[in-house]
Design an enzyme around this catalytic site. Sequence first.
Site, PDB file in Angstrom:
ATOM      1  N   GLU A   1      24.019  82.836  80.738  1.00  0.00           N
ATOM      2  CA  GLU A   1      25.326  82.539  80.513  1.00  0.00           C
ATOM      3  C   GLU A   1      25.728  83.856  81.787  1.00  0.00           C
ATOM      4  O   GLU A   1      25.430  84.763  81.237  1.00  0.00           O
ATOM      5  CB  GLU A   1      25.494  83.167  79.415  1.00  0.00           C
ATOM      6  CG  GLU A   1      26.081  82.634  78.421  1.00  0.00           C
ATOM      7  CD  GLU A   1      26.809  82.532  77.516  1.00  0.00           C
ATOM      8  OE1 GLU A   1      27.816  83.722  76.878  1.00  0.00           O
ATOM      9  OE2 GLU A   1      26.952  81.666  76.733  1.00  0.00           O
ATOM     10  N   GLU A  50      23.839  76.031  73.326  1.00  0.00           N
ATOM     11  CA  GLU A  50      24.799  76.517  71.762  1.00  0.00           C
ATOM     12  C   GLU A  50      26.025  76.187  71.797  1.00  0.00           C
ATOM     13  O   GLU A  50      26.839  75.356  72.414  1.00  0.00           O
ATOM     14  CB  GLU A  50      25.373  78.708  72.368  1.00  0.00           C
ATOM     15  CG  GLU A  50      23.493  79.362  73.193  1.00  0.00           C
ATOM     16  CD  GLU A  50      24.071  80.818  73.066  1.00  0.00           C
ATOM     17  OE1 GLU A  50      25.383  80.984  72.710  1.00  0.00           O
ATOM     18  OE2 GLU A  50      23.813  81.105  73.550  1.00  0.00           O
TER      19      GLU A  50
HETATM   20  C1  PNW Z   1      27.470  82.868  73.847  1.00  0.00           C
HETATM   21  N1  PNW Z   1      33.457  83.696  76.283  1.00  0.00           N
HETATM   22  O1  PNW Z   1      28.036  84.280  74.551  1.00  0.00           O
HETATM   23  C2  PNW Z   1      26.174  84.034  74.321  1.00  0.00           C
HETATM   24  O2  PNW Z   1      25.155  83.648  74.559  1.00  0.00           O
HETATM   25  C3  PNW Z   1      25.728  84.972  72.374  1.00  0.00           C
HETATM   26  O3  PNW Z   1      25.088  85.535  72.653  1.00  0.00           O
HETATM   27  C4  PNW Z   1      27.228  84.630  71.612  1.00  0.00           C
HETATM   28  O4  PNW Z   1      26.220  85.874  70.555  1.00  0.00           O
HETATM   29  C5  PNW Z   1      27.474  83.796  71.370  1.00  0.00           C
HETATM   30  O5  PNW Z   1      28.123  83.047  72.611  1.00  0.00           O
HETATM   31  C6  PNW Z   1      28.861  83.572  70.580  1.00  0.00           C
HETATM   32  O6  PNW Z   1      30.069  85.047  71.395  1.00  0.00           O
HETATM   33  C7  PNW Z   1      29.375  84.328  74.932  1.00  0.00           C
HETATM   34  O7  PNW Z   1      34.286  84.879  76.187  1.00  0.00           O
HETATM   35  C8  PNW Z   1      30.781  85.447  75.152  1.00  0.00           C
HETATM   36  O8  PNW Z   1      33.934  82.497  76.648  1.00  0.00           O
HETATM   37  C9  PNW Z   1      31.669  85.476  75.994  1.00  0.00           C
HETATM   38  C10 PNW Z   1      32.096  84.037  75.633  1.00  0.00           C
HETATM   39  C11 PNW Z   1      31.482  82.707  75.809  1.00  0.00           C
HETATM   40  C12 PNW Z   1      29.927  82.915  75.167  1.00  0.00           C
END
Ligand code: PNW
Length: 491
Positions: A209, A397
Site C-alpha cells: 500500500e 487483504e
Molecule cells: C490496510 N484507507 O490499511 C493495511 O494494509 C493494514 O495494515 C491495515 O490494518 C488495514 O488495511 C485496515 O486498516 C489501510 O484509508 C489504511 O482507505 C487506510 C485505508 C485503507 C487501508
Amino acid sequence: MSKFLSRRAFGKWAGGAALASSAAGTVGGAGARQGLEAATPRETYYKFPDGFLWGCATAAYQVEGGAKNGGRGPSIWDTFSHTPGKVHNNETGDVSDDDYHLYKEDIRLLKSLGAKVYRFSVSWPRIFPQGAGEPNPQGIDFYNRLVDELLAKGIQPYCTLFHWDLPQALQDRVGGWQSRETAQAFGEYAGYVAGKLSDRVQHFFTTNEFSSFIDLGYRDGKFAPGLTLPAAELNQARHNAVLAHGLGVQAIRAKGKPGTKVGIAENFNIPVPVIEAEPHIKASVQAMRVLNAPYLTVIMEGKYVEEYLRKEGAAAPKFTAEDLKIISSPLDFVGMNVYTPTYVRADDSAPGFAVVRPPASYPHMASEWLSVGPEALYWAPRHLGEIWNVKEMYVTENGCSSADTVTADGHVYDTDRVMYLRNYMIHLHRAVTENFPVRGYFLWSLMDNFEWADGYGLRFGLYYVDYKTEKRIAKLSAHFYQNVIERNSIV
Ligand code: PNW
C-alpha cells in the site's frame, strides 16, 4: 453457562470443528467434529475452484511486539507511536499481540481455521537495525522459526517485505522515502531476505500500500513519519517508493531460489461504475488508470499517464527512462487489498469520468473510511484482468473493523463482520466464475492488532485479543470463515 452457549455447543452450532480459542486453549478433536453432521448447511451456488487458497494476513509492527527483542532497531512507527498525540490513547506496538513470542499459538489458530496460506510481513529493522550495512542474525532467525512452524503445520507462507516499519536510521540519515538511497537500501534488504527464506517461501510481496505509507505519512502527517510535504517533494517520495519496489523485484529474482515468485500488495483505487451500464463501465476503466497513476499504473505500464504529469505540472516527479524500466519489472502476480469502492460515472469532460462521492447516509463499518461496497471485490480483479492482463492475482487483504464486545457468555457475536465478509465474498465469487485468475484470499486479519493511528481502538480480527492477558477468543466470524474454508463455498 447454558449448554447452548458452551464453547463446544457453539462450535456445533457454527457447524464446524471447535476452534482454538486462547493462547492456552486446545484445538477441537474428533469428538467436536460431530458438530458438522448436526448442522449441515444447504448446498449453495457459491462454490470456489478446487485448490482455492484461503488464508489470513497480518503485518509485523501490528502483531509482533517484542520491540526491543532480538536486536531489533527502532522503526519510524516506534518513534511516531511514542510521540504524544499521534496515536489513539498514545498506544504503541511495543507489546501488541506479542506474536514475537506467541507465534506458535497464533499458527495454531490459523490451523484450526483450516487456513492454507498465511501472509506475514518481515520487520526491516529486525533484519537491518541500522537500515543497511550489517544484518542482525537474530532477526532472520525469528522468520526462520516462523516459516518452519507454518510449513510444519501445512500452511504456505507468503512474505511481505515492507509493511510500513521503515528503520528509523534511514529516516534520520537520508529522510526516508524522500531519498533514492532508501530505495537502494530496500533492494539490498529484499535480496538478503529472499536469499535466506526462498528455499521455503515461494511468494514474496515487495511493498504494501504505497498510498498509505507515502500519502498518509508524508503528505497528511497521519501516519509515520508524520510529515506534510508540498506536492513536488511528495511526488518525488512516491517515485522513490515505486523505484524501491522495482529494485526489490530485481533483487528477489537475483538472490531468490529459481522459481521464486514476486508481486506486490496494493490498495489501488477501485473504480466501480455507479450502475453497470456501458458508458459508466468505460469510465471506470479510464478511472482505474488515472486514479492509480503514481503507483500501480506506472508499475504496470512503465510510464506515468499524461493526465497525472499534466495535473502535477512543475511538481511532477523527476525520473529517468532507466527508472521506468526498473519500476515496471515484470511481476508474477498482483495482490489487491480490497476495502472500499470508488464510485465513478461517465463524464463528457476530460478525463472522461467523474468520481461520485457517497451521500452522508452511505453505510460504513467501525472505521469511518471503511464504506461498505462488496462490488469492489468483483471490479478489482476485473480491472486487473481486462486492463493489464494480469495472469495471477490474490486478494491480499479484505476484512473490516467492528465494535466487538465479549458478551456475558464469553463470545463475540460480530454479526456485522459476517455480513460484510459474506457479501464481499459473493462478489469475489462472481469474478472467479468469470475466470479472472484469483488464486487466493487473505482475510485481514487473523486477530485484533495495532491499527496504526487508531491504536487498539479498532478491531479487525477473526480472533478477539484481550490485550491484558493476550488471550485470543474466536469470534463468530472465525466460525463463519472456518465453515467457508471447510466447504470451499460461501455459507
Ligand atoms: C490496510 N484507507 O490499511 C493495511 O494494509 C493494514 O495494515 C491495515 O490494518 C488495514 O488495511 C485496515 O486498516 C489501510 O484509508 C489504511 O482507505 C487506510 C485505508 C485503507 C487501508
